[in-house]
Design a protein around this motif. Structure first.
Motif, PDB file in Angstrom:
ATOM      1  N   ALA A  62      20.346  48.173   7.815  1.00 48.15           N
ATOM      2  CA  ALA A  62      21.701  47.863   8.262  1.00 48.15           C
ATOM      3  C   ALA A  62      21.732  46.664   9.203  1.00 48.15           C
ATOM      4  O   ALA A  62      22.602  45.800   9.094  1.00 48.15           O
ATOM      5  CB  ALA A  62      22.318  49.091   8.939  1.00 48.15           C
ATOM      6  N   VAL A  88      24.191  53.786  15.558  1.00 47.02           N
ATOM      7  CA  VAL A  88      24.104  54.350  14.219  1.00 47.02           C
ATOM      8  C   VAL A  88      24.321  55.857  14.293  1.00 47.02           C
ATOM      9  O   VAL A  88      23.878  56.508  15.235  1.00 47.02           O
ATOM     10  CB  VAL A  88      22.748  53.989  13.547  1.00 47.02           C
ATOM     11  CG1 VAL A  88      21.589  54.572  14.312  1.00 47.02           C
ATOM     12  CG2 VAL A  88      22.692  54.416  12.107  1.00 47.02           C
ATOM     13  N   ASN A  89      25.038  56.374  13.317  1.00 39.23           N
ATOM     14  CA  ASN A  89      25.218  57.814  13.149  1.00 39.23           C
ATOM     15  C   ASN A  89      24.537  58.204  11.844  1.00 39.23           C
ATOM     16  O   ASN A  89      24.841  57.638  10.795  1.00 39.23           O
ATOM     17  CB  ASN A  89      26.704  58.186  13.057  1.00 39.23           C
ATOM     18  CG  ASN A  89      27.416  57.920  14.359  1.00 39.23           C
ATOM     19  OD1 ASN A  89      26.919  58.249  15.416  1.00 39.23           O
ATOM     20  ND2 ASN A  89      28.573  57.308  14.266  1.00 39.23           N
ATOM     21  N   GLY A 101      23.845  49.211   0.773  1.00 40.58           N
ATOM     22  CA  GLY A 101      24.500  48.886   2.024  1.00 40.58           C
ATOM     23  C   GLY A 101      25.419  47.702   1.913  1.00 40.58           C
ATOM     24  O   GLY A 101      25.232  46.825   1.050  1.00 40.58           O
ATOM     25  N   ASP A 116      30.282  45.842  10.907  1.00 43.78           N
ATOM     26  CA  ASP A 116      30.091  47.240  10.541  1.00 43.78           C
ATOM     27  C   ASP A 116      29.301  47.285   9.244  1.00 43.78           C
ATOM     28  O   ASP A 116      29.641  46.568   8.291  1.00 43.78           O
ATOM     29  CB  ASP A 116      31.430  47.950  10.322  1.00 43.78           C
ATOM     30  CG  ASP A 116      32.078  48.397  11.620  1.00 43.78           C
ATOM     31  OD1 ASP A 116      31.382  48.442  12.645  1.00 43.78           O
ATOM     32  OD2 ASP A 116      33.275  48.697  11.609  1.00 43.78           O
ATOM     33  N   LEU A 118      27.808  49.883   6.305  1.00 44.20           N
ATOM     34  CA  LEU A 118      27.847  51.205   5.706  1.00 44.20           C
ATOM     35  C   LEU A 118      26.654  51.320   4.764  1.00 44.20           C
ATOM     36  O   LEU A 118      26.503  50.500   3.858  1.00 44.20           O
ATOM     37  CB  LEU A 118      29.155  51.392   4.937  1.00 44.20           C
ATOM     38  CG  LEU A 118      29.362  52.741   4.278  1.00 44.20           C
ATOM     39  CD1 LEU A 118      29.463  53.828   5.341  1.00 44.20           C
ATOM     40  CD2 LEU A 118      30.621  52.714   3.443  1.00 44.20           C
ATOM     41  N   THR A 120      24.712  53.860   2.173  1.00 49.44           N
ATOM     42  CA  THR A 120      24.989  55.072   1.413  1.00 49.44           C
ATOM     43  C   THR A 120      23.825  55.495   0.520  1.00 49.44           C
ATOM     44  O   THR A 120      23.077  54.666   0.003  1.00 49.44           O
ATOM     45  CB  THR A 120      26.248  54.908   0.522  1.00 49.44           C
ATOM     46  OG1 THR A 120      26.032  53.844  -0.394  1.00 49.44           O
ATOM     47  CG2 THR A 120      27.481  54.614   1.354  1.00 49.44           C
ATOM     48  N   ASP A 124      27.484  59.016   3.659  1.00 49.78           N
ATOM     49  CA  ASP A 124      27.564  57.740   4.363  1.00 49.78           C
ATOM     50  C   ASP A 124      26.848  57.788   5.701  1.00 49.78           C
ATOM     51  O   ASP A 124      26.788  58.817   6.338  1.00 49.78           O
ATOM     52  CB  ASP A 124      29.023  57.359   4.624  1.00 49.78           C
ATOM     53  CG  ASP A 124      29.791  57.108   3.352  1.00 49.78           C
ATOM     54  OD1 ASP A 124      31.016  57.068   3.430  1.00 49.78           O
ATOM     55  OD2 ASP A 124      29.171  56.950   2.284  1.00 49.78           O
ATOM     56  N   ARG A 125      26.340  56.661   6.114  1.00 46.85           N
ATOM     57  CA  ARG A 125      25.812  56.457   7.458  1.00 46.85           C
ATOM     58  C   ARG A 125      26.552  55.259   8.023  1.00 46.85           C
ATOM     59  O   ARG A 125      26.691  54.254   7.346  1.00 46.85           O
ATOM     60  CB  ARG A 125      24.320  56.170   7.424  1.00 46.85           C
ATOM     61  CG  ARG A 125      23.505  57.348   6.948  1.00 46.85           C
ATOM     62  CD  ARG A 125      22.149  56.866   6.460  1.00 46.85           C
ATOM     63  NE  ARG A 125      21.354  57.970   6.005  1.00 46.85           N
ATOM     64  CZ  ARG A 125      21.374  58.415   4.761  1.00 46.85           C
ATOM     65  NH1 ARG A 125      22.148  57.866   3.871  1.00 46.85           N
ATOM     66  NH2 ARG A 125      20.612  59.420   4.417  1.00 46.85           N
ATOM     67  N   LEU A 126      27.004  55.317   9.232  1.00 45.14           N
ATOM     68  CA  LEU A 126      27.772  54.231   9.825  1.00 45.14           C
ATOM     69  C   LEU A 126      26.944  53.519  10.874  1.00 45.14           C
ATOM     70  O   LEU A 126      26.233  54.149  11.642  1.00 45.14           O
ATOM     71  CB  LEU A 126      29.046  54.774  10.485  1.00 45.14           C
ATOM     72  CG  LEU A 126      29.966  53.731  11.103  1.00 45.14           C
ATOM     73  CD1 LEU A 126      30.515  52.793  10.043  1.00 45.14           C
ATOM     74  CD2 LEU A 126      31.095  54.409  11.847  1.00 45.14           C
ATOM     75  N   PHE A 127      27.069  52.224  10.901  1.00 48.65           N
ATOM     76  CA  PHE A 127      26.281  51.381  11.800  1.00 48.65           C
ATOM     77  C   PHE A 127      27.185  50.279  12.311  1.00 48.65           C
ATOM     78  O   PHE A 127      27.907  49.669  11.545  1.00 48.65           O
ATOM     79  CB  PHE A 127      25.136  50.789  10.971  1.00 48.65           C
ATOM     80  CG  PHE A 127      24.258  49.808  11.680  1.00 48.65           C
ATOM     81  CD1 PHE A 127      23.082  50.218  12.267  1.00 48.65           C
ATOM     82  CD2 PHE A 127      24.578  48.460  11.701  1.00 48.65           C
ATOM     83  CE1 PHE A 127      22.247  49.315  12.874  1.00 48.65           C
ATOM     84  CE2 PHE A 127      23.746  47.553  12.316  1.00 48.65           C
ATOM     85  CZ  PHE A 127      22.580  47.977  12.906  1.00 48.65           C
ATOM     86  N   ARG A 128      27.167  50.001  13.609  1.00 50.56           N
ATOM     87  CA  ARG A 128      27.934  48.890  14.171  1.00 50.56           C
ATOM     88  C   ARG A 128      26.980  48.039  14.988  1.00 50.56           C
ATOM     89  O   ARG A 128      26.150  48.552  15.723  1.00 50.56           O
ATOM     90  CB  ARG A 128      29.068  49.374  15.062  1.00 50.56           C
ATOM     91  CG  ARG A 128      29.800  48.209  15.738  1.00 50.56           C
ATOM     92  CD  ARG A 128      31.106  48.612  16.324  1.00 50.56           C
ATOM     93  NE  ARG A 128      32.110  48.532  15.282  1.00 50.56           N
ATOM     94  CZ  ARG A 128      33.389  48.788  15.465  1.00 50.56           C
ATOM     95  NH1 ARG A 128      33.827  49.152  16.648  1.00 50.56           N
ATOM     96  NH2 ARG A 128      34.244  48.686  14.479  1.00 50.56           N
TER      97      ARG A 128
END
Length: 137
Positions: A62, A88-89, A101, A116, A118, A120, A124-128
């Motif tokens: 990411a 990251v979550n 991604g 941001d 994403l 997958t 989903d995994r979220l990353f900023r």
């Protein structure tokens, strides 16, 4: 900031092949205005000893997408960038197949950019990521 000419899939795939992106097997598939996409094939080397996907592999994937997006959108007289914050979550894991991604620009400023990403693989995994734009002294 508009997309810089010449910063395309081929350039970034070649650029990263001898560094961490190449080591983990990241392959960029798209670079366009405000968007970068890529894939990461999963293999044993990307897993933790407990058999689950190593968090570092997801973060490397990411962060690279966001970083390449930043490079492709640097202001004309900027020299480089550095990541100043990321979050990251993790919502799930994977052990086979591929991760997909995409990083999207949220803010393209003169001193910072926010992307941001994403990632997958089913869930989903979220990353900023926030990058600091660096100018010559």
């Amino acid at each position: 900031m508009p997309l810089r000419p010449g910063f395309d899939v081929e350039r970034f795939n070649h650029f990263g092949e001898d560094y961490l992106p190449g080591l983990v097997g990241l392959v960029l598939t798209e670079v366009s205005e405000g968007l970068v996409r890529g894939e990461l094939g999963l293999r044993k080397a990307l897993l933790a000893p407990n058999g689950y996907l190593h968090a570092g592999a997801i973060v490397a994937f990411a962060d690279t997408l966001a970083g390449y997006g930043c490079i492709a959108h640097l202001p004309g007289n900027a020299q480089n960038f550095t990541t100043v914050e990321l979050k990251v979550n993790f919502l799930n894991t994977a052990t086979q197949g591929a991760l997909y991604g995409e990083a999207r620009a949220v803010h393209l400023g003169r001193t910072t950019q926010v992307w941001d990403a994403l990632v997958t693989h089913g869930e989903d995994r979220l990353f900023r990521c926030t990058q600091l734009v660096i100018y010559p002294r």
